[in-house]
Design a protein around this motif. Sequence first.
Motif, PDB file in Angstrom:
ATOM      1  N   PHE A 167     129.446  86.383 106.531  1.00  0.00           N
ATOM      2  CA  PHE A 167     129.703  85.071 105.936  1.00  0.00           C
ATOM      3  C   PHE A 167     131.202  84.764 105.944  1.00  0.00           C
ATOM      4  O   PHE A 167     131.726  84.144 105.049  1.00  0.00           O
ATOM      5  N   SER A 168     131.847  85.192 107.011  1.00  0.00           N
ATOM      6  CA  SER A 168     133.294  85.031 107.120  1.00  0.00           C
ATOM      7  C   SER A 168     133.635  83.625 107.619  1.00  0.00           C
ATOM      8  O   SER A 168     132.769  82.806 107.934  1.00  0.00           O
ATOM      9  N   GLU A 169     134.934  83.371 107.718  1.00  0.00           N
ATOM     10  CA  GLU A 169     135.405  82.076 108.210  1.00  0.00           C
ATOM     11  C   GLU A 169     134.941  81.830 109.639  1.00  0.00           C
ATOM     12  O   GLU A 169     134.505  80.721 109.988  1.00  0.00           O
ATOM     13  N   THR A 170     135.003  82.863 110.477  1.00  0.00           N
ATOM     14  CA  THR A 170     134.582  82.707 111.872  1.00  0.00           C
ATOM     15  C   THR A 170     133.113  82.332 111.968  1.00  0.00           C
ATOM     16  O   THR A 170     132.726  81.451 112.759  1.00  0.00           O
ATOM     17  N   GLN A 171     132.284  82.991 111.154  1.00  0.00           N
ATOM     18  CA  GLN A 171     130.853  82.690 111.186  1.00  0.00           C
ATOM     19  C   GLN A 171     130.567  81.276 110.696  1.00  0.00           C
ATOM     20  O   GLN A 171     129.683  80.584 111.223  1.00  0.00           O
ATOM     21  N   LEU A 172     131.297  80.816 109.693  1.00  0.00           N
ATOM     22  CA  LEU A 172     131.077  79.466 109.186  1.00  0.00           C
ATOM     23  C   LEU A 172     131.457  78.420 110.236  1.00  0.00           C
ATOM     24  O   LEU A 172     130.784  77.389 110.372  1.00  0.00           O
ATOM     25  N   VAL A 173     132.542  78.682 110.970  1.00  0.00           N
ATOM     26  CA  VAL A 173     132.920  77.765 112.050  1.00  0.00           C
ATOM     27  C   VAL A 173     131.805  77.689 113.086  1.00  0.00           C
ATOM     28  O   VAL A 173     131.439  76.597 113.564  1.00  0.00           O
ATOM     29  N   ARG A 174     131.233  78.836 113.429  1.00  0.00           N
ATOM     30  CA  ARG A 174     130.154  78.849 114.421  1.00  0.00           C
ATOM     31  C   ARG A 174     128.922  78.095 113.910  1.00  0.00           C
ATOM     32  O   ARG A 174     128.291  77.332 114.658  1.00  0.00           O
ATOM     33  N   VAL A 175     128.603  78.302 112.632  1.00  0.00           N
ATOM     34  CA  VAL A 175     127.432  77.629 112.068  1.00  0.00           C
ATOM     35  C   VAL A 175     127.626  76.117 112.045  1.00  0.00           C
ATOM     36  O   VAL A 175     126.743  75.349 112.442  1.00  0.00           O
ATOM     37  N   THR A 176     128.777  75.670 111.579  1.00  0.00           N
ATOM     38  CA  THR A 176     129.017  74.225 111.506  1.00  0.00           C
ATOM     39  C   THR A 176     129.098  73.597 112.888  1.00  0.00           C
ATOM     40  O   THR A 176     128.609  72.477 113.091  1.00  0.00           O
ATOM     41  N   ASP A 177     129.710  74.304 113.841  1.00  0.00           N
ATOM     42  CA  ASP A 177     129.745  73.773 115.207  1.00  0.00           C
ATOM     43  C   ASP A 177     128.336  73.690 115.797  1.00  0.00           C
ATOM     44  O   ASP A 177     127.991  72.721 116.489  1.00  0.00           O
ATOM     45  N   GLY A 178     127.510  74.705 115.500  1.00  0.00           N
ATOM     46  CA  GLY A 178     126.141  74.678 116.007  1.00  0.00           C
ATOM     47  C   GLY A 178     125.320  73.565 115.396  1.00  0.00           C
ATOM     48  O   GLY A 178     124.579  72.857 116.099  1.00  0.00           O
ATOM     49  N   LEU A 179     125.444  73.379 114.093  1.00  0.00           N
ATOM     50  CA  LEU A 179     124.680  72.318 113.430  1.00  0.00           C
ATOM     51  C   LEU A 179     125.123  70.930 113.875  1.00  0.00           C
ATOM     52  O   LEU A 179     124.321  69.983 113.887  1.00  0.00           O
ATOM     53  N   SER A 180     126.383  70.778 114.242  1.00  0.00           N
ATOM     54  CA  SER A 180     126.908  69.466 114.612  1.00  0.00           C
ATOM     55  C   SER A 180     126.762  69.162 116.100  1.00  0.00           C
ATOM     56  O   SER A 180     127.248  68.120 116.559  1.00  0.00           O
ATOM     57  N   LEU A 181     126.098  70.034 116.839  1.00  0.00           N
ATOM     58  CA  LEU A 181     125.920  69.773 118.276  1.00  0.00           C
ATOM     59  C   LEU A 181     125.226  68.434 118.572  1.00  0.00           C
ATOM     60  O   LEU A 181     125.623  67.740 119.515  1.00  0.00           O
ATOM     61  N   PRO A 182     124.198  68.022 117.816  1.00  0.00           N
ATOM     62  CA  PRO A 182     123.553  66.733 118.131  1.00  0.00           C
ATOM     63  C   PRO A 182     124.482  65.535 118.013  1.00  0.00           C
ATOM     64  O   PRO A 182     124.245  64.509 118.653  1.00  0.00           O
ATOM     65  N   TRP A 183     125.513  65.609 117.169  1.00  0.00           N
ATOM     66  CA  TRP A 183     126.449  64.475 117.051  1.00  0.00           C
ATOM     67  C   TRP A 183     127.877  64.913 117.394  1.00  0.00           C
ATOM     68  O   TRP A 183     128.853  64.354 116.892  1.00  0.00           O
ATOM     69  N   PHE A 184     127.998  65.904 118.257  1.00  0.00           N
ATOM     70  CA  PHE A 184     129.317  66.427 118.644  1.00  0.00           C
ATOM     71  C   PHE A 184     130.181  65.334 119.272  1.00  0.00           C
ATOM     72  O   PHE A 184     131.402  65.326 119.127  1.00  0.00           O
ATOM     73  N   TRP A 185     129.498  64.392 119.938  1.00  0.00           N
ATOM     74  CA  TRP A 185     130.213  63.321 120.636  1.00  0.00           C
ATOM     75  C   TRP A 185     130.881  62.328 119.671  1.00  0.00           C
ATOM     76  O   TRP A 185     131.738  61.533 120.081  1.00  0.00           O
ATOM     77  N   ALA A 186     130.490  62.353 118.369  1.00  0.00           N
ATOM     78  CA  ALA A 186     130.970  61.350 117.421  1.00  0.00           C
ATOM     79  C   ALA A 186     132.431  61.541 117.031  1.00  0.00           C
ATOM     80  O   ALA A 186     133.047  60.628 116.486  1.00  0.00           O
ATOM     81  N   GLY A 187     132.981  62.729 117.257  1.00  0.00           N
ATOM     82  CA  GLY A 187     134.386  62.937 116.972  1.00  0.00           C
ATOM     83  C   GLY A 187     134.646  63.892 115.828  1.00  0.00           C
ATOM     84  O   GLY A 187     133.732  64.364 115.153  1.00  0.00           O
ATOM     85  N   GLU A 188     135.942  64.170 115.599  1.00  0.00           N
ATOM     86  CA  GLU A 188     136.351  65.162 114.621  1.00  0.00           C
ATOM     87  C   GLU A 188     135.981  64.775 113.188  1.00  0.00           C
ATOM     88  O   GLU A 188     135.806  65.635 112.336  1.00  0.00           O
ATOM     89  N   GLN A 189     135.890  63.470 112.903  1.00  0.00           N
ATOM     90  CA  GLN A 189     135.627  63.049 111.529  1.00  0.00           C
ATOM     91  C   GLN A 189     134.192  63.310 111.097  1.00  0.00           C
ATOM     92  O   GLN A 189     133.852  63.109 109.922  1.00  0.00           O
TER      93      GLN A 189
END
Length: 477
Positions: free
Chosen positions: A227-249
Amino acid sequence: MARAVKEDKWTLADLADFESVLASDDASRGARRIYRETVSPQLSSDLDEATRRRQGLRLWLEAKRGDDNLAGQKLESGLRLAGLVVKVLALLAGLGIARGLLQELPMGGGRGYNIWLFLGVTLGLQWLFLLGGGVAWLLFRKSGRLTWSQELLSFLGRKFVGSRLGPTWSRLIQMRSEGYGSVLGWRLASISQLGAVWLGFGIVVSFIGCLWFLKVNFYWESTLQSFSETQLVRVTDGLSLPWFWAGEQWRPGSYGVEQASLEVLRDPLRAPDPGPEEEVNRVWMRFLVLAILVWGILPRLVLYFYCVAREKRALASLDFQESRHRNLWREMAKVERTVVKTSQADGVVLLDVGGSGLSVESVRPFLLQQLRVNPESVHQTGVLDASKEEAAVEAMKQAALGVVMAVEGWSLSGPQMKRNYEMVRGVIGEKKPIRFLVVGTVKGDQVTEVDETEMAEWVKFVDGLRDPAVEVVKWES
């Protein structure tokens, strides 16, 4: 040509009414009259036997269903009430979950959502239950058992529909193990999926409300590597794949995860690149709302529409091949179950199964009068004579009205007789009728009637074949 049935669509209410009427004491009362006056005139003469039974039983239901027979309406009302209760409870649960996850931050840091805990409860548990339900469905779908959510809804639904519909409810549930999907089971599954949708809506509404009226931060902390910082980044990036095109916000990324560290919230100067706290919170809010909508609510909506489609498919595939259905159809239609042509060349092949020595003349009057078919020839099958078997096969290929298989009542051997049936069906095709003519014993030209016990076993065997173009007939002198 007779006028065809205009509509052959069954609903769950129709099915409940049908099973309720069928189980009543007067189910068979007037069956022949209804068939003669109502059913037969509306059935097209070129329909196959499966369609004739399906449409004929629907017409029988319309003739028998009166104003006092409201089993279907009561069932639908009970299910609607059960669905309403489930949706309200799910909505309240969702509101409570989002509010309950809001925690006081240590050292006077205000209120905040632990991101790992929020994702685990709102999405992780839902997917855990979803996968568990899917595994249970795969394991139990052929056994007739319901999943745990369907069992709970079934208990609730039975309370609302009342004890009078208990037997009808049980028969509708049992249909899962009778060769086609349970219509009621799919309805219960669709209600459970709608409940999960309302749970998600409750979480979103409560979550947005907390952010609107309260000052809320987002944080995470963990001493575990998983449950480290690296794992959280991976989880959030994975969950946001469907709207990855929407931008950083719309996705926190590594920067948002760094800013949400509990250590940074305690001391903002420890952040590698401090930024506006409000903007980081807005990014996390957008991300978490979209995550619930896309990964929590959308899959449930897809499953809901899938369950609705499977319910319609189950209704469209009803073949009414159970013993209770076939017995009613026998009582209604008798010898009119198959299309009978009148030209001189039309007839059936009489198969003497087992070689009892049955003659055509001994059964011709019965077949002409009761079945309205003419036995053109008799052939033996199930004997140790290859030439006789070949002759029987050649004759069956030319049989216009199918085959009559004459069998002695005592000679029923399920596996062997099923092989004989499959051989005949393979020769004449799927559409032509097969009739098992059950006799007692054959001694020369003397044929006796079979006793009722043996006849009941033959009826059970034939019904178990689940072939709409197969029937069993008792020879009568």
